[in-house]
Design an enzyme around this catalytic site. Structure first.
Site, PDB file in Angstrom:
ATOM      1  CG  HIS A  45      -4.850  -1.211   3.775  1.00  0.00           C
ATOM      2  ND1 HIS A  45      -4.241  -0.479   3.827  1.00  0.00           N
ATOM      3  CD2 HIS A  45      -4.681  -2.142   4.701  1.00  0.00           C
ATOM      4  CE1 HIS A  45      -3.949  -0.333   4.868  1.00  0.00           C
ATOM      5  NE2 HIS A  45      -4.710  -1.167   5.788  1.00  0.00           N
ATOM      6  CD  GLU A  91      -1.890   0.546   9.446  1.00  0.00           C
ATOM      7  OE1 GLU A  91      -2.449   1.090  10.159  1.00  0.00           O
ATOM      8  OE2 GLU A  91      -1.627  -0.407   8.982  1.00  0.00           O
ATOM      9  CD  GLU A 107      -8.614  -6.032  13.124  1.00  0.00           C
ATOM     10  OE1 GLU A 107      -7.591  -4.964  12.794  1.00  0.00           O
ATOM     11  OE2 GLU A 107      -8.439  -6.497  12.017  1.00  0.00           O
ATOM     12  CG  ASP A 167      -1.798   0.670   1.495  1.00  0.00           C
ATOM     13  OD1 ASP A 167      -1.785   2.163   0.583  1.00  0.00           O
ATOM     14  OD2 ASP A 167      -3.045   0.990   1.639  1.00  0.00           O
TER      15      ASP A 167
END
Length: 399
Positions: free
Chosen positions: A339, A190, A199, A97
């Site tokens: 992504h 990240e 998440e 990415d």
């Protein structure tokens, strides 16, 4: 969540509303590196698994069927979450990415004054790429924390590149490890997931901030903004939802309500955008607390043309404001695809909207009570237009 065919209807609907092209302007941060023009035509080829798109270095979860795994009876969904990052395909996609990885590289290399002789903590280090960037930029030491088995590979990668004296890879959960130092100067991570918060890795960064970051320390990135817009998407809604009306001659329409509750993650063609884009939430990572990831916000989307609305679309921007000049990237439909793509929330209703009319409502976002890595979303919307009047509450779950 599933993979979406990137289709745009160019036909007029039964009401005669044209699906006119939207002349939007691509969102660009002023320092966007020209190397980001690398060809991305091959993206996403490896991201489809059945009807799930689950491939991110620090933002993905895929739970295997426990009946095929020996000796895992005590595993929780959190265990499967970390196990998923042991697979190389996730890290390959993240590294490829270019928007994501190149932006982090530019932030670090173009702002070496931030890193010179500083102690850095890399939260969710994966392959250790961000740690290597920091080491090369002159950091005194980098502690790369990774919970999955990829930590073992990260150690080898660090050694292979001659940075063992600068980068220390620690295997374990941030909430359970102890660093060899009392405080760090910089935390880089990240952590962003689908819909920004999927998440729940943000809470891990906040935990690390409160425990280890010096009072005047730097978080990279330090700002994230969530946006909402609305699209016409008749073709795919027909394919995804109405499909259940007749499945090989059987009526499975009872499944439709469940199917529509699952947000889709895919790239939206900007020509499908019907309304303006509204900022829902700004998160200041340096100041916020974990509870701020749960919120209710109002929205008002103004139609920019006559068309139909089949879905709402959420996306986010990320900013690094401590740099010499503003740096960051957008995951919006008018920017180069990442992504993360966009998150598509299909409406039960098809709204017939005219230019200037307003779709209003409230969005409530919160971690799922049973599994906080999942997200529960509630949308209350109301529309009172010339050709359509609707009021409804819908529930979604990202899992």
């Amino acid at each position: 969540m599933g993979h979406r065919k990137n289709s745009t209807s160019n036909n007029q609907g039964s009401m005669g509303f044209p699906n006119a092209q939207y002349q939007g302007t691509k969102i660009r941060f002023q320092d966007e590196d020209e190397e980001l023009t690398t060809d991305s035509s091959k993206r996403d080829e490896s991201t489809v698994a059945g009807d799930k798109v689950m491939a991110m270095e620090d933002d993905s979860m895929c739970e295997p069927d426990v009946s095929f795994v020996d000796g895992d009876g005590d595993k929780t969904s959190a265990d499967y979450y970390f196990d998923s990052y042991s697979h190389f395909g996730i890290h390959e996609e993240m590294l490829k990415d270019v928007v994501r990885t190149k932006t982090y590289q530019n932030v670090i290399y173009q702002n070496k004054f931030l890193f010179k002789n500083k102690i850095v903590l890399d939260v969710g280090a994966g392959t250790g790429i961000l740690s290597l960037f920091c080491a090369k930029a002159g950091a005194a030491h980098v502690y790369a924390v990774e919970c999955s088995d990829m930590a073992d590979m990260a150690k080898e990668i660090v050694e292979s590149n001659g940075f063992s004296e600068v980068v220390t890879v620690l295997k374990g959960k941030i909430e359970e490890i102890e660093l060899p130092v009392a405080k760090v100067d910089i935390i880089i991570s990240e952590w962003m997931g689908y819909f920004l918060l999927y998440e729940n890795m943000l809470n891990t960064v906040l935990y690390a901030r409160d425990k280890w970051l010096v009072s005047d320390g730097i978080l990279l990135p330090d700002k994230a903004s969530l946006y909402l817009t609305a699209i016409e998407d008749a073709d795919y809604k027909e394919d995804k939802i109405e499909f259940w009306n007749n499945v090989y001659g059987f009526n499975m329409s009872c499944t439709k309500k469940q199917a529509i509750m699952e947000p889709l993650v895919d790239t939206v063609d900007q020509k499908q955008i019907v309304t303006d884009c509204q900022l829902l939430k700004i998160m200041d990572i340096s100041q916020m607390v974990s509870g701020d990831a749960s919120f209710t916000v109002p929205f008002k989307l103004v139609a920019e043309r006559d068309d139909y609305i089949h879905a709402l679309v959420a996306y986010f921007d990320v900013s690094f404001t401590k740099c010499r000049k503003l740096m960051g990237f957008s995951t919006g439909p008018r920017s180069r695809a990442t992504h993360w793509k966009q998150t598509i929330l299909y409406l039960e209703d098809v709204l017939t909207i005219c230019e200037g009319e307003v779709l209003s409502g409230n969005m409530t976002v919160a971690p799922n009570q049973k599994d906080p890595r999942d997200i529960d979303i509630m949308i209350k919307y109301a529309f009172n237009g010339q050709r359509c009047v609707v009021s409804r509450t819908q529930y979604y779950k990202m899992w």
